[in-house]
Design a protein around this motif. Structure first.
Motif, PDB file in Angstrom:
ATOM      1  N   VAL A 221       0.855  -1.190   0.000  1.00  0.00           N
ATOM      2  CA  VAL A 221       0.000   0.000   0.000  1.00  0.00           C
ATOM      3  C   VAL A 221       0.891   1.240   0.000  1.00  0.00           C
ATOM      4  N   VAL A 222       0.703   2.087  -0.996  1.00  0.00           N
ATOM      5  CA  VAL A 222       1.492   3.310  -1.144  1.00  0.00           C
ATOM      6  C   VAL A 222       0.551   4.505  -1.109  1.00  0.00           C
ATOM      7  N   ALA A 223       0.907   5.519  -0.328  1.00  0.00           N
ATOM      8  CA  ALA A 223       0.168   6.780  -0.323  1.00  0.00           C
ATOM      9  C   ALA A 223       1.155   7.916  -0.526  1.00  0.00           C
ATOM     10  N   VAL A 224       0.777   8.886  -1.364  1.00  0.00           N
ATOM     11  CA  VAL A 224       1.616  10.064  -1.591  1.00  0.00           C
ATOM     12  C   VAL A 224       0.736  11.305  -1.589  1.00  0.00           C
ATOM     13  N   PRO A 225       1.285  12.454  -1.206  1.00  0.00           N
ATOM     14  CA  PRO A 225       0.513  13.691  -1.302  1.00  0.00           C
ATOM     15  C   PRO A 225       0.527  14.223  -2.725  1.00  0.00           C
ATOM     16  N   LEU A 237      10.778  15.979  -2.132  1.00  0.00           N
ATOM     17  CA  LEU A 237      11.679  16.291  -3.231  1.00  0.00           C
ATOM     18  C   LEU A 237      10.967  16.512  -4.556  1.00  0.00           C
ATOM     19  N   VAL A 238       9.800  15.858  -4.745  1.00  0.00           N
ATOM     20  CA  VAL A 238       9.170  15.862  -6.064  1.00  0.00           C
ATOM     21  C   VAL A 238       7.671  16.135  -5.949  1.00  0.00           C
ATOM     22  N   ARG A 239       7.137  16.729  -6.992  1.00  0.00           N
ATOM     23  CA  ARG A 239       5.698  16.919  -7.129  1.00  0.00           C
ATOM     24  C   ARG A 239       5.127  15.689  -7.827  1.00  0.00           C
ATOM     25  N   LEU A 240       4.151  15.041  -7.212  1.00  0.00           N
ATOM     26  CA  LEU A 240       3.663  13.767  -7.710  1.00  0.00           C
ATOM     27  C   LEU A 240       2.219  13.864  -8.200  1.00  0.00           C
ATOM     28  N   SER A 241       1.884  12.969  -9.116  1.00  0.00           N
ATOM     29  CA  SER A 241       0.526  12.858  -9.649  1.00  0.00           C
ATOM     30  C   SER A 241       0.250  11.384  -9.914  1.00  0.00           C
ATOM     31  N   GLU A 242      -0.967  11.089 -10.394  1.00  0.00           N
ATOM     32  CA  GLU A 242      -1.300   9.704 -10.715  1.00  0.00           C
ATOM     33  C   GLU A 242      -0.383   9.148 -11.795  1.00  0.00           C
ATOM     34  N   ALA A 243       0.093  10.017 -12.670  1.00  0.00           N
ATOM     35  CA  ALA A 243       1.008   9.558 -13.716  1.00  0.00           C
ATOM     36  C   ALA A 243       2.276   8.954 -13.113  1.00  0.00           C
ATOM     37  N   ASP A 244       2.736   9.511 -11.998  1.00  0.00           N
ATOM     38  CA  ASP A 244       3.917   8.958 -11.332  1.00  0.00           C
ATOM     39  C   ASP A 244       3.617   7.592 -10.738  1.00  0.00           C
ATOM     40  N   LEU A 245       2.438   7.447 -10.115  1.00  0.00           N
ATOM     41  CA  LEU A 245       2.046   6.153  -9.563  1.00  0.00           C
ATOM     42  C   LEU A 245       1.992   5.094 -10.660  1.00  0.00           C
ATOM     43  N   GLU A 261      -7.802   7.924  -5.288  1.00  0.00           N
ATOM     44  CA  GLU A 261      -7.513   9.296  -4.902  1.00  0.00           C
ATOM     45  C   GLU A 261      -8.342   9.614  -3.671  1.00  0.00           C
ATOM     46  N   ASP A 262      -7.664   9.875  -2.562  1.00  0.00           N
ATOM     47  CA  ASP A 262      -8.321  10.172  -1.290  1.00  0.00           C
ATOM     48  C   ASP A 262      -7.310  10.907  -0.425  1.00  0.00           C
ATOM     49  N   HIS A 263      -7.430  12.242  -0.347  1.00  0.00           N
ATOM     50  CA  HIS A 263      -6.434  13.045   0.345  1.00  0.00           C
ATOM     51  C   HIS A 263      -5.036  12.734  -0.199  1.00  0.00           C
ATOM     52  N   GLY A 264      -4.922  12.738  -1.506  1.00  0.00           N
ATOM     53  CA  GLY A 264      -3.692  12.384  -2.186  1.00  0.00           C
ATOM     54  C   GLY A 264      -3.891  11.143  -3.025  1.00  0.00           C
ATOM     55  N   GLY A 265      -2.797  10.578  -3.479  1.00  0.00           N
ATOM     56  CA  GLY A 265      -2.877   9.423  -4.367  1.00  0.00           C
ATOM     57  C   GLY A 265      -2.496   8.138  -3.674  1.00  0.00           C
ATOM     58  N   TRP A 266      -3.081   7.032  -4.171  1.00  0.00           N
ATOM     59  CA  TRP A 266      -2.848   5.706  -3.600  1.00  0.00           C
ATOM     60  C   TRP A 266      -2.537   4.719  -4.713  1.00  0.00           C
ATOM     61  N   LEU A 267      -1.548   3.875  -4.456  1.00  0.00           N
ATOM     62  CA  LEU A 267      -1.187   2.780  -5.342  1.00  0.00           C
ATOM     63  C   LEU A 267      -1.204   1.513  -4.516  1.00  0.00           C
ATOM     64  N   ILE A 268      -2.029   0.538  -4.937  1.00  0.00           N
ATOM     65  CA  ILE A 268      -2.144  -0.740  -4.224  1.00  0.00           C
ATOM     66  C   ILE A 268      -1.633  -1.822  -5.171  1.00  0.00           C
TER      67      ILE A 268
END
Length: 273
Positions: A221-225, A237-245, A261-268
């Motif tokens: 489970v990964v969460a990023v702002p 260090l970096v600005r992230l989006s769904e494209a990065d996930l 997407e819930d208070h940022g991005g999630w990758l499962i």
């Protein structure tokens, strides 16, 4: 945390029942420049110190340029916690207890993130990678799960171990690098990386995911702002989006990927095999 001890000069922080003359006032905090740097005064005490109140007090000082950079921010944060009670130990205990209560009650801005992350755990055992203070790991332990945690900071790991024992919430915490996890293959049901990858460069982020997939049996489970600008004071260090996930998912071996997407991005991610 170890870096903070070595960093010189750093902000001088003290507590006062009222903000003294000569300090610019900013909420519960005051500040002034001196020859040695910035001096910060705060009114937080054992009843009010928490992760959210400490950050809420310091962020305006970041906006004003009083605090600049991750080292200064972290040094100020640790200073506020240490001086919030009659002893440093009581300050840390109050910080942990109040922060965890706010996370459970929903009063912390981070509550929705922790709630979502806990809902995504599969199995009985969980490893939090990049645990920092270990609030998420402690909640999982108090939920009755078998919990391990690792962080690159020995100071943060020591704090987590001490407060885990004090609260009676067993967490096996060790010093470890996300890019070289000190855990065996397929040894934990779920591995979490909650607001960690924004601190890493591209190679380190991909390697951390590969390591998490190696250790996890059932799920990563990964969460990023999602930020307009990376928060330098938090070490982002970096600005992230769904494209990065999606890009990360395309570079590591797995058996399935989901995105939220819930208070940022999630990758499962589902580990291969």
């Amino acid at each position: 945390m170890d870096r903070l001890v070595r960093q010189r000069p750093r902000p001088v922080v003290r507590r006062a029942t009222s903000l003294p003359a000569g300090f610019a006032t900013c909420g519960e905090f005051g500040w002034r420049h001196q020859a040695h740097g910035v001096e910060i005064v705060h009114r937080l005490d054992a009843a009010t110190i928490s992760d959210s109140t400490m950050i809420a007090g310091l962020l305006p000082l970041v906006d004003l340029g009083v605090i600049a950079g991750q080292d200064a921010f972290e040094a100020a944060a640790v200073g506020v916690i240490r001086t919030s009670a009659t002893t440093e130990a009581r300050g840390w205990a109050a910080f942990y207890d109040n922060s965890l209560q706010e996370l459970r009650s929903g009063d912390s801005p981070f509550s929705p993130i922790h709630r979502r992350a806990r809902s995504l755990i599969l199995g009985d055992s969980v490893l939090e990678v990049g645990s920092c203070f270990g609030f998420f790991a402690l909640q999982c332990a108090e939920d009755g799960r078998q919990v391990q945690a690792c962080d690159i900071s020995a100071g943060a790991v020591d704090l987590l171990i001490g407060n885990s024992r004090r609260r009676g919430a067993p967490v096996h915490a060790v010093v470890g690098d996300a890019t070289d996890l000190p855990f065996a293959d397929d040894s934990v049901d779920t591995v979490t990386l909650i607001h960690l990858l924004e601190h890493l460069d591209e190679w380190a982020a991909t390697t951390a995911l590969t390591e998490a997939l190696r250790v996890a049996r059932l799920r990563v489970v990964v969460a990023v702002p999602y930020e307009e600008n990376p928060s330098e004071h938090f070490g982002h260090l970096v600005r992230l989006s769904e494209a990065d996930l999606r890009g990360w998912a395309g570079t590591v071996g797995h058996a399935g990927a989901d995105y939220l997407e819930d208070h940022g991005g999630w990758l499962i991610l589902t580990p291969p095999g």
